[in-house]
Write a protein that holds these residues in place. Sequence first.
Motif, short mmCIF file in Angstrom:
data_model
loop_
_atom_site.label_atom_id
_atom_site.label_comp_id
_atom_site.label_asym_id
_atom_site.label_seq_id
_atom_site.Cartn_x
_atom_site.Cartn_y
_atom_site.Cartn_z
N MET A 113 -106.25 37.44 -1.65
CA MET A 113 -105.97 36.48 -2.69
C MET A 113 -107.26 36.07 -3.39
O MET A 113 -108.35 36.31 -2.87
CB MET A 113 -105.26 35.26 -2.09
CG MET A 113 -103.86 35.57 -1.57
SD MET A 113 -102.67 36.08 -2.85
CE MET A 113 -102.67 37.87 -2.61
N LYS A 157 -103.91 37.67 -9.01
CA LYS A 157 -104.71 37.99 -7.83
C LYS A 157 -106.14 38.35 -8.23
O LYS A 157 -107.09 38.06 -7.52
CB LYS A 157 -104.08 39.16 -7.06
CG LYS A 157 -104.87 39.57 -5.83
CD LYS A 157 -104.20 40.71 -5.08
CE LYS A 157 -105.00 41.11 -3.86
NZ LYS A 157 -104.36 42.22 -3.11
N TYR A 195 -102.04 30.22 -3.38
CA TYR A 195 -102.90 31.38 -3.57
C TYR A 195 -103.29 31.96 -2.21
O TYR A 195 -103.49 33.17 -2.09
CB TYR A 195 -104.17 30.98 -4.33
CG TYR A 195 -103.91 30.69 -5.79
CD1 TYR A 195 -103.71 31.72 -6.70
CD2 TYR A 195 -103.85 29.37 -6.26
CE1 TYR A 195 -103.47 31.46 -8.04
CE2 TYR A 195 -103.61 29.11 -7.60
CZ TYR A 195 -103.42 30.14 -8.48
OH TYR A 195 -103.16 29.88 -9.80
N HIS A 196 -103.44 31.11 -1.21
CA HIS A 196 -103.84 31.56 0.12
C HIS A 196 -102.76 31.19 1.14
O HIS A 196 -102.40 30.03 1.28
CB HIS A 196 -105.17 30.91 0.53
CG HIS A 196 -106.34 31.45 -0.20
ND1 HIS A 196 -107.11 32.50 0.26
CD2 HIS A 196 -106.87 31.11 -1.40
CE1 HIS A 196 -108.06 32.77 -0.61
NE2 HIS A 196 -107.94 31.95 -1.62
N THR A 225 -96.50 35.23 -4.48
CA THR A 225 -97.94 35.36 -4.32
C THR A 225 -98.60 35.66 -5.66
O THR A 225 -97.93 36.05 -6.62
CB THR A 225 -98.29 36.47 -3.32
OG1 THR A 225 -97.66 37.69 -3.74
CG2 THR A 225 -97.80 36.11 -1.92
N ALA A 226 -99.91 35.47 -5.72
CA ALA A 226 -100.64 35.61 -6.98
C ALA A 226 -100.54 37.02 -7.56
O ALA A 226 -100.59 37.20 -8.78
CB ALA A 226 -102.10 35.23 -6.78
N ASP A 227 -100.40 38.02 -6.70
CA ASP A 227 -100.32 39.40 -7.20
C ASP A 227 -98.97 39.72 -7.82
O ASP A 227 -98.77 40.81 -8.36
CB ASP A 227 -100.65 40.40 -6.09
CG ASP A 227 -99.74 40.29 -4.89
OD1 ASP A 227 -98.93 39.34 -4.84
OD2 ASP A 227 -99.83 41.15 -4.00
#
Length: 244
Positions: free
Chosen positions: A1, A53, A187-188, A197-199
Motif C-alpha cells: 500500500m 496504490k 490504505y494499510h 483497497t487502494a489498488d
Amino acid sequence: MPSTVSSLWYVDAPDAVAVLREHPGPDPDAAFALAKQLNPDRDVVPAASGTMKVWAGPDPESVYIGCYPGVTVVCSNQAALPRPTKLPELLVRPLASEHTYLISYDLSLGWGAFAEWERGEFRRSFSATRVNILEDEGMPRVWERPYWAGDYPIELVPGELPDPQLLPFDPPDFADAANQEWLGFRYHGKTSEDDLTADQIEVCGFSLFPKGEAPDLEAPPEPRVEYANKRGLLRWLRGRDRVS
C-alpha cells in the motif's frame, strides 16, 4: 500500500465506498476539467493513469483525479500540509460538495494529518509527528476516542527507547482511521478480505507545466515521480520553515 498519501475527497454520496466499488472506472473528461479548474496558472496535460496504490501521493508536477458519481478524489501534493487549515480556498470546495475530507501521511516521517469541512465550513483538523502535534483544531470526533485512550499505541522496534513526548498513537494510522471513518476503506490493512483497497481505486493522471511550456506530444508524457514535496514537508517538520 502507498507509503505517502496526500488526498482530498469531495463527497455527496451517502456511501462513498459503495460508489467506488460499483464504478471501477473514473470519468476522464470530468477529471481533466477539474484538473484545469484547480490549476488555472498551469498547463494541464493528460498523463499515464493508474491506481491510488501508486499515485495517492504524487510529486508537485502531477495531479491524479478520480471522478465518480457523488465521489471525487484529488491526489495532489497541495494536500500534504503540516497545518491542514491552510488549505487554499479553491481546494476546500471546488465542486460545491456536501463534505470535503483531507487525508495525508508519510510513513517515513511518522507524520499524519486529516481535516474535515461540511459545505465548505471547517469542522476538524489534526496533524502531528510521533512527538509533536502541529495542529489540533475543532471538536474531536467520537471515533477518535480509542486512539487518544491509548488503544492503538505506537509499535517500537526492538531496542528503541520511547520518547517522553511520544503520542499514544501513530499519526499515519490515525489519519488512516479517519479515512476508514469517512470513506469506508484503509490504505494499510483490512478488517476483512472483502474490504476495498487502494489498488482498486483508479485515478486519471495529469502533468502540470508552467503556462506556455507544455510539450507538444502526440502521446501523453509519463508522470514524474521525484516527490519533491516530501523535502519541503521534512524541512517544515524539522523547524527550518515557519508558517504563521
